[in-house]
Write a protein that holds these residues in place. Structure first.
Motif, mmCIF file in Angstrom:
data_model
loop_
_atom_site.group_PDB
_atom_site.id
_atom_site.type_symbol
_atom_site.label_atom_id
_atom_site.label_comp_id
_atom_site.label_asym_id
_atom_site.label_seq_id
_atom_site.Cartn_x
_atom_site.Cartn_y
_atom_site.Cartn_z
ATOM 1 N N LYS A 210 4.482 -5.055 9.108
ATOM 2 C CA LYS A 210 3.723 -5.353 10.322
ATOM 3 C C LYS A 210 3.535 -4.120 11.210
ATOM 4 O O LYS A 210 2.760 -4.168 12.166
ATOM 5 C CB LYS A 210 4.437 -6.450 11.128
ATOM 6 N N ARG A 211 4.192 -3.024 10.891
ATOM 7 C CA ARG A 211 4.045 -1.779 11.657
ATOM 8 C C ARG A 211 2.816 -0.991 11.220
ATOM 9 O O ARG A 211 2.528 0.068 11.768
ATOM 10 C CB ARG A 211 5.317 -0.939 11.502
ATOM 11 N N PHE A 212 2.096 -1.526 10.239
ATOM 12 C CA PHE A 212 0.893 -0.886 9.722
ATOM 13 C C PHE A 212 -0.259 -1.880 9.692
ATOM 14 O O PHE A 212 -0.047 -3.082 9.516
ATOM 15 C CB PHE A 212 1.113 -0.373 8.298
ATOM 16 N N ASN A 213 -1.468 -1.377 9.844
ATOM 17 C CA ASN A 213 -2.649 -2.093 9.382
ATOM 18 C C ASN A 213 -2.947 -1.525 8.004
ATOM 19 O O ASN A 213 -2.834 -0.314 7.785
ATOM 20 C CB ASN A 213 -3.818 -1.905 10.338
ATOM 21 N N MET A 214 -3.322 -2.390 7.058
ATOM 22 C CA MET A 214 -3.351 -1.928 5.673
ATOM 23 C C MET A 214 -4.492 -2.552 4.891
ATOM 24 O O MET A 214 -4.983 -3.636 5.227
ATOM 25 C CB MET A 214 -2.017 -2.237 4.999
ATOM 26 N N VAL A 215 -4.890 -1.860 3.851
ATOM 27 C CA VAL A 215 -5.914 -2.354 2.934
ATOM 28 C C VAL A 215 -5.339 -2.336 1.525
ATOM 29 O O VAL A 215 -4.951 -1.278 1.010
ATOM 30 C CB VAL A 215 -7.192 -1.493 2.989
ATOM 31 N N PHE A 216 -5.238 -3.513 0.903
ATOM 32 C CA PHE A 216 -4.799 -3.642 -0.479
ATOM 33 C C PHE A 216 -6.020 -3.616 -1.394
ATOM 34 O O PHE A 216 -6.933 -4.429 -1.227
ATOM 35 C CB PHE A 216 -4.057 -4.966 -0.697
ATOM 36 N N ASP A 217 -6.035 -2.720 -2.345
ATOM 37 C CA ASP A 217 -7.104 -2.661 -3.344
ATOM 38 C C ASP A 217 -6.445 -2.668 -4.721
ATOM 39 O O ASP A 217 -6.191 -1.624 -5.314
ATOM 40 C CB ASP A 217 -7.956 -1.403 -3.138
ATOM 41 N N TYR A 218 -6.147 -3.882 -5.220
ATOM 42 C CA TYR A 218 -5.474 -4.005 -6.505
ATOM 43 C C TYR A 218 -6.330 -3.438 -7.629
ATOM 44 O O TYR A 218 -5.811 -2.869 -8.592
ATOM 45 C CB TYR A 218 -5.158 -5.472 -6.801
#
Length: 455
Positions: A304-312
């Motif tokens: 939760k300390r990051f905004n993130m983008v998962f690209d599997y």
């Protein structure tokens, strides 16, 4: 004539075989196609708001027309349903019996497998979703989170979309991978992901003691509310300062281990100092035959300390630290675990003798009865002590498992959500806490001082 008929028969059978092969290929293609999530109405992405409860993302999911609440759990493969006692009308298709393993101290559990289900998240849908159903009433995460939770869902969504999670504004965007363009900001980092058996891993470094950094491979687990779990080995030794603790609940039962903190957790060039950590008892993982070289997991209190983008699809993870990055890690220093345990009525006088209403604010409950315009009777959640750590301040003060919490520091707790009450109990080191409880129909007041755990 006979030879001619035989040749005609062979020709017909050849066409039949070609038709059957084509039909099988078409059926296989349709099955593969229909078992994926897709965006409807020509959308390029769909945005879903989530509730962040105890570091977990709770999202609305519709299963065969029934609206439910799921935890978005990147550590789970096939979606799992549980806690369906109040959802008797839900339709589940093509049900068979199976056995599944899960983390915890118990044995493998019996479950149901249901195929061909329609699952929707707004404009995101899968018309042929497989679902596991756990019927054991003891497997219920709702009491510990304070809101109804009906299941967990994860891998299939991460597989089929580029998933953009913004912990700051509590939203998730599911992008069509074919139309998504990565926009890397200056303060973001692109990391390599490995996806093995429907689970995603990244590489990091930890400094457990004042020694050298140790490279670790960590499971990305949005379904864990904890910070970082590490598996003890020759390089990852448990620090001298720790305490035995309840770490959480898995499908196979409770999970225990040693709670501590490590000097540093480093992900790319993002450094979290004095990070909260736990070393789970390895008996918990008896059902797992192969760890795939991993050394632990990252949970919601770090993620939760990051905004993130998962690209599997491209095996990439984009991280950008947010406003939570420098917040202190939270510990249960009081030693009290809480959960919802049904409901109770509370009575409040809202008007004086002259009939003037002075207190008409809502409580944290939905059912209210006004008696003669002067007294409000409200049906509110009952909060109990579900567990207490041996030697903790609350345990030393005399609180016991099963005590019903009525007030904390003079504040009636029915006005607050479960996680807000936990904050009251663990707000500040060296603070004196007063807890009013009901035990065997008697009201008892206990007080204790929150002592630092690792100072």
């Amino acid at each position: 004539m006979y030879l001619e008929e035989v040749n005609q028969f062979k020709t017909i059978m050849l066409h039949v075989k070609k038709f059957l092969v084509s039909l099988l290929v078409l059926s296989f293609s349709l099955a593969c196609f229909s078992q994926k999530y897709q965006l409807t109405n020509g959308k390029k992405f769909h945005k879903v708001k989530f509730e962040l409860i105890n570091n977990l993302m709770v999202i609305p999911v519709e299963v065969n027309g029934t609206e439910l609440s799921f935890v978005l759990d990147s550590g789970v493969g096939t979606p799992i349903l549980f806690n369906l006692s109040d959802q008797d009308s839900i339709q589940l298709n093509n049900v068979t019996e199976i056995t599944i393993n899960g983390l915890g101290e118990g044995d493998p559990i019996n479950a149901l497998k249901s195929t061909g289900n329609k699952v929707k998240l707004g404009n995101v849908q899968n018309l042929m979703q497989n679902i596991y159903v756990v019927m054991d009433a003891g497997i219920n995460f709702s009491p510990n989170l304070g809101v109804p939770i009906h299941g967990i869902i994860g891998y299939d969504l991460f597989r089929d979309f580029v998933v953009d999670i913004n912990y700051t504004n509590k939203s998730i965007k599911f992008y069509d991978p074919d139309s998504y363009t990565h926009r890397t900001a200056k303060n973001s980092r692109v990391l390599d992901l490995s996806v093995i058996r429907k689970k995603a891993y990244l590489n990091a470094h930890v400094l457990v003691k004042d020694d050298k950094e140790v490279p670790v491979k960590l499971l990305l687990d949005t379904g864990s509310s904890d910070a970082v779990w590490l598996f003890e080995d020759d390089q990852l030794k448990i620090p001298h300062k720790y305490y035995e603790d309840f770490l959480g609940k898995g499908l196979a039962g409770n999970i225990y281990g040693k709670r501590t903190k490590i000097h540093r957790l480093k992900i790319s060039d993002f450094v979290l100092k004095d990070a909260k950590a736990a070393f789970p008892d390895m008996e918990t993982f008896n059902s797992i035959m192969d760890f795939g070289g991993r050394n632990g997991s990252l949970g919601g209190e770090v993620l939760k300390r990051f905004n993130m983008v998962f690209d599997y699809g491209n095996r990439k993870l984009v991280l950008r630290k947010n406003a939570n990055f420098n917040k202190m890690f939270t510990y249960n220093i009081s030693g009290i675990n809480l959960e919802h345990a049904g409901v109770r009525y509370v009575a409040e006088r809202i008007a004086d003798r002259n009939g003037v209403v002075h207190n008409n604010e809502r409580t944290y409950g939905d059912v209210q009865i006004i008696l003669q315009g002067a007294t409000r009777l409200s049906l509110v959640p009952e909060i109990i002590v579900s567990g207490i750590r041996q030697g903790s301040p609350a345990h030393s003060a005399g609180l016991q498992e099963g005590d019903v919490i009525l007030a904390v520091n003079g504040k009636r707790i029915y006005r607050y959500k479960l996680q807000e009450i936990m904050t009251m109990l663990n707000e500040k080191k060296h603070k004196k806490v007063k807890v009013l409880v009901e035990r065997y129909n008697n009201n008892l007041l206990f007080s204790f001082v929150l002592k630092p755990l690792f100072d």
